[in-house]
Design a protein around this motif. Structure first.
Motif, PDB file in Angstrom:
ATOM      1  N   MET A   1       0.815  -1.192   0.000  1.00 54.93           N
ATOM      2  CA  MET A   1       0.000   0.000   0.000  1.00 54.93           C
ATOM      3  C   MET A   1       0.865   1.265   0.000  1.00 54.93           C
ATOM      4  N   ILE A   2       1.941   1.247   0.772  1.00 57.25           N
ATOM      5  CA  ILE A   2       2.823   2.419   0.822  1.00 57.25           C
ATOM      6  C   ILE A   2       3.513   2.609  -0.521  1.00 57.25           C
ATOM      7  N   ARG A   3       3.890   1.500  -1.165  1.00 54.12           N
ATOM      8  CA  ARG A   3       4.540   1.634  -2.478  1.00 54.12           C
ATOM      9  C   ARG A   3       3.590   2.268  -3.482  1.00 54.12           C
ATOM     10  N   PHE A   4       2.315   1.901  -3.412  1.00 52.74           N
ATOM     11  CA  PHE A   4       1.333   2.515  -4.298  1.00 52.74           C
ATOM     12  C   PHE A   4       1.234   4.016  -4.043  1.00 52.74           C
ATOM     13  N   ALA A   5       1.231   4.403  -2.771  1.00 49.65           N
ATOM     14  CA  ALA A   5       1.141   5.833  -2.424  1.00 49.65           C
ATOM     15  C   ALA A   5       2.370   6.583  -2.935  1.00 49.65           C
ATOM     16  N   PHE A   6       3.557   5.992  -2.778  1.00 49.36           N
ATOM     17  CA  PHE A   6       4.771   6.629  -3.299  1.00 49.36           C
ATOM     18  C   PHE A   6       4.697   6.806  -4.810  1.00 49.36           C
ATOM     19  N   ARG A   7       4.274   5.746  -5.515  1.00 46.39           N
ATOM     20  CA  ARG A   7       4.158   5.841  -6.979  1.00 46.39           C
ATOM     21  C   ARG A   7       3.115   6.874  -7.378  1.00 46.39           C
TER      22      ARG A   7
END
Length: 105
Positions: A1-7
């Motif tokens: 989920m955090i990787r999606f937010a970063f992207r």
């Protein structure tokens, strides 16, 4: 989920960098000379209070971070600073490559 937010945030920031690149290019073509809006001026236009509040905090905790690093970023073109921040966020949010030849446990 955090990787999606970063992207997600990184791609939006990259889009903003592209908009500022087009903005600088359009102003330069119209004026007949190269006009580049520095990041500090853009930040000051958006919210001057936060920029003025950040300086004493950074100078108090780490003076070396304000003088060479932050001043360099504030005098750099807006599209360049936003592009670098956006690329870093997109790279932090990229998917991990699968390991080849290793068993996952």
């Amino acid at each position: 989920m955090i990787r999606f937010a970063f992207r997600f945030v990184g791609l939006w920031i990259l889009a903003a960098a592209f908009i500022f690149l087009v903005y600088d290019g359009t102003r330069s073509i119209a004026a007949g000379v190269v006009l580049i809006k520095p990041f500090g001026e853009t930040w000051n236009d958006i919210h001057a209070g936060s920029l003025q509040a950040l300086q004493p905090i950074m100078e108090r905790h780490s003076p070396w971070l304000w003088d060479p690093a932050m001043l360099k970023a504030l005098t750099s073109p807006t599209w360049l600073v936003l592009g670098v921040i956006g690329m870093i966020l997109v790279l932090l949010g990229r998917k991990k490559k699968p390991l080849i030849g290793y068993a996952r446990r």
